[in-house]
Design a protein around this motif. Structure first.
Motif, PDB file in Angstrom:
ATOM      1  N   GLY A   1       0.787  -1.058  -0.070  1.00 30.22           N
ATOM      2  CA  GLY A   1      -0.020  -0.010   0.042  1.00 30.22           C
ATOM      3  C   GLY A   1       0.710   1.294  -0.275  1.00 30.22           C
ATOM      4  O   GLY A   1       0.474   2.512  -0.544  1.00 30.22           O
ATOM      5  N   GLU A   2       1.982   1.284   0.300  1.00 24.15           N
ATOM      6  CA  GLU A   2       2.872   2.319   0.077  1.00 24.15           C
ATOM      7  C   GLU A   2       3.746   2.719  -0.999  1.00 24.15           C
ATOM      8  O   GLU A   2       4.452   3.512  -1.199  1.00 24.15           O
ATOM      9  N   TRP A   3       3.650   1.616  -1.924  1.00 17.67           N
ATOM     10  CA  TRP A   3       4.289   1.618  -3.155  1.00 17.67           C
ATOM     11  C   TRP A   3       3.469   2.714  -4.001  1.00 17.67           C
ATOM     12  O   TRP A   3       2.337   3.019  -3.917  1.00 17.67           O
ATOM     13  N   GLU A   4       4.144   3.241  -4.990  1.00 13.34           N
ATOM     14  CA  GLU A   4       3.662   4.126  -6.081  1.00 13.34           C
ATOM     15  C   GLU A   4       2.457   3.732  -6.480  1.00 13.34           C
ATOM     16  O   GLU A   4       1.382   4.387  -6.849  1.00 13.34           O
ATOM     17  N   SER A   5       2.534   2.473  -7.096  1.00 11.46           N
ATOM     18  CA  SER A   5       1.473   1.778  -7.662  1.00 11.46           C
ATOM     19  C   SER A   5       1.335   0.236  -7.517  1.00 11.46           C
ATOM     20  O   SER A   5       2.329  -0.295  -7.170  1.00 11.46           O
ATOM     21  N   ASP A   6       0.097  -0.377  -7.574  1.00  7.93           N
ATOM     22  CA  ASP A   6       0.216  -1.629  -7.108  1.00  7.93           C
ATOM     23  C   ASP A   6       0.346  -2.394  -8.579  1.00  7.93           C
ATOM     24  O   ASP A   6      -0.273  -2.367  -9.785  1.00  7.93           O
ATOM     25  N   PRO A   7       1.433  -3.265  -8.640  1.00 11.31           N
ATOM     26  CA  PRO A   7       1.953  -4.051  -9.822  1.00 11.31           C
ATOM     27  C   PRO A   7       1.138  -5.145 -10.013  1.00 11.31           C
ATOM     28  O   PRO A   7       1.399  -5.801 -11.289  1.00 11.31           O
ATOM     29  N   GLY A   8       0.249  -5.671  -9.253  1.00 16.74           N
ATOM     30  CA  GLY A   8      -0.777  -6.702  -9.655  1.00 16.74           C
ATOM     31  C   GLY A   8      -0.119  -8.020  -8.703  1.00 16.74           C
ATOM     32  O   GLY A   8       1.060  -8.136  -8.422  1.00 16.74           O
ATOM     33  N   ASP A   9      -0.979  -8.926  -8.679  1.00 21.27           N
ATOM     34  CA  ASP A   9      -0.858 -10.222  -7.900  1.00 21.27           C
ATOM     35  C   ASP A   9       0.463 -11.023  -8.392  1.00 21.27           C
ATOM     36  O   ASP A   9       1.358 -11.469  -7.579  1.00 21.27           O
ATOM     37  N   ASP A  10       0.719 -11.325  -9.669  1.00 21.49           N
ATOM     38  CA  ASP A  10       1.963 -11.757 -10.346  1.00 21.49           C
ATOM     39  C   ASP A  10       3.203 -11.425  -9.620  1.00 21.49           C
ATOM     40  O   ASP A  10       3.930 -12.023  -9.161  1.00 21.49           O
ATOM     41  N   GLU A  11       3.151  -9.994  -9.973  1.00 23.45           N
ATOM     42  CA  GLU A  11       4.342  -9.240  -9.595  1.00 23.45           C
ATOM     43  C   GLU A  11       4.419  -9.066  -8.174  1.00 23.45           C
ATOM     44  O   GLU A  11       5.684  -9.241  -7.635  1.00 23.45           O
ATOM     45  N   ILE A  12       3.600  -8.881  -7.294  1.00 28.86           N
ATOM     46  CA  ILE A  12       3.661  -8.954  -5.933  1.00 28.86           C
ATOM     47  C   ILE A  12       4.265 -10.328  -5.456  1.00 28.86           C
ATOM     48  O   ILE A  12       5.217 -10.290  -4.783  1.00 28.86           O
ATOM     49  N   LEU A  13       3.925 -11.218  -5.992  1.00 27.84           N
ATOM     50  CA  LEU A  13       4.198 -12.678  -5.555  1.00 27.84           C
ATOM     51  C   LEU A  13       5.596 -12.870  -5.799  1.00 27.84           C
ATOM     52  O   LEU A  13       6.653 -13.496  -5.288  1.00 27.84           O
TER      53      LEU A  13
END
Length: 118
Positions: A28-40
């Motif tokens: 939530g502190e990142w500039e944008s949410d990169p999506g589930d695949d990238e988060i994992l």
């Protein structure tokens, strides 16, 4: 223990985990949410246990075989309970999580799917 909190988790969880001494990053502190695949993928690259409310990550790991460094899924918890459950589960099941387990935690129930051993 290094942790990555999905953006769906309450910000207060981050504060509680940092106060308890955990190396914690909150999406939530990142500039944008990169999506589930990238988060994992980021959690795996950084050897961080992913903490989420989203069941999609478990499906990605189990069905698609996406690599991960452990997943803790919080289920049926109000915001303040999320911190409480994390602070109970991480010390108790941290070894399993660090070994790549998927742990599903509710207020009074914990289920563990051990890491697949090839």
């Amino acid at each position: 223990m290094k942790l990555l909190l999905d953006s769906c988790t309450w910000y207060g969880v981050r504060n509680a985990l940092v106060a308890a001494g955990y190396d914690t990053v909150w999406v939530g502190e990142w500039e944008s949410d990169p999506g589930d695949d990238e988060i994992l993928a980021i959690a795996y690259r950084e050897n961080r246990i992913l903490i989420t409310l989203d069941k999609d990550f478990g499906e990605m790991a189990i069905v698609r075989g996406s690599p991960h460094a452990g997943i803790l899924r919080l289920v049926n918890l109000i915001t303040t309970q999320q911190s409480q459950v994390c602070l109970q589960v991480l010390p108790q099941y941290g070894e399993e999580l660090c070994a790549g387990a998927i742990v599903t935690a509710e207020l009074s129930r914990v289920r563990i799917r051990p890491a697949d051993r090839d």
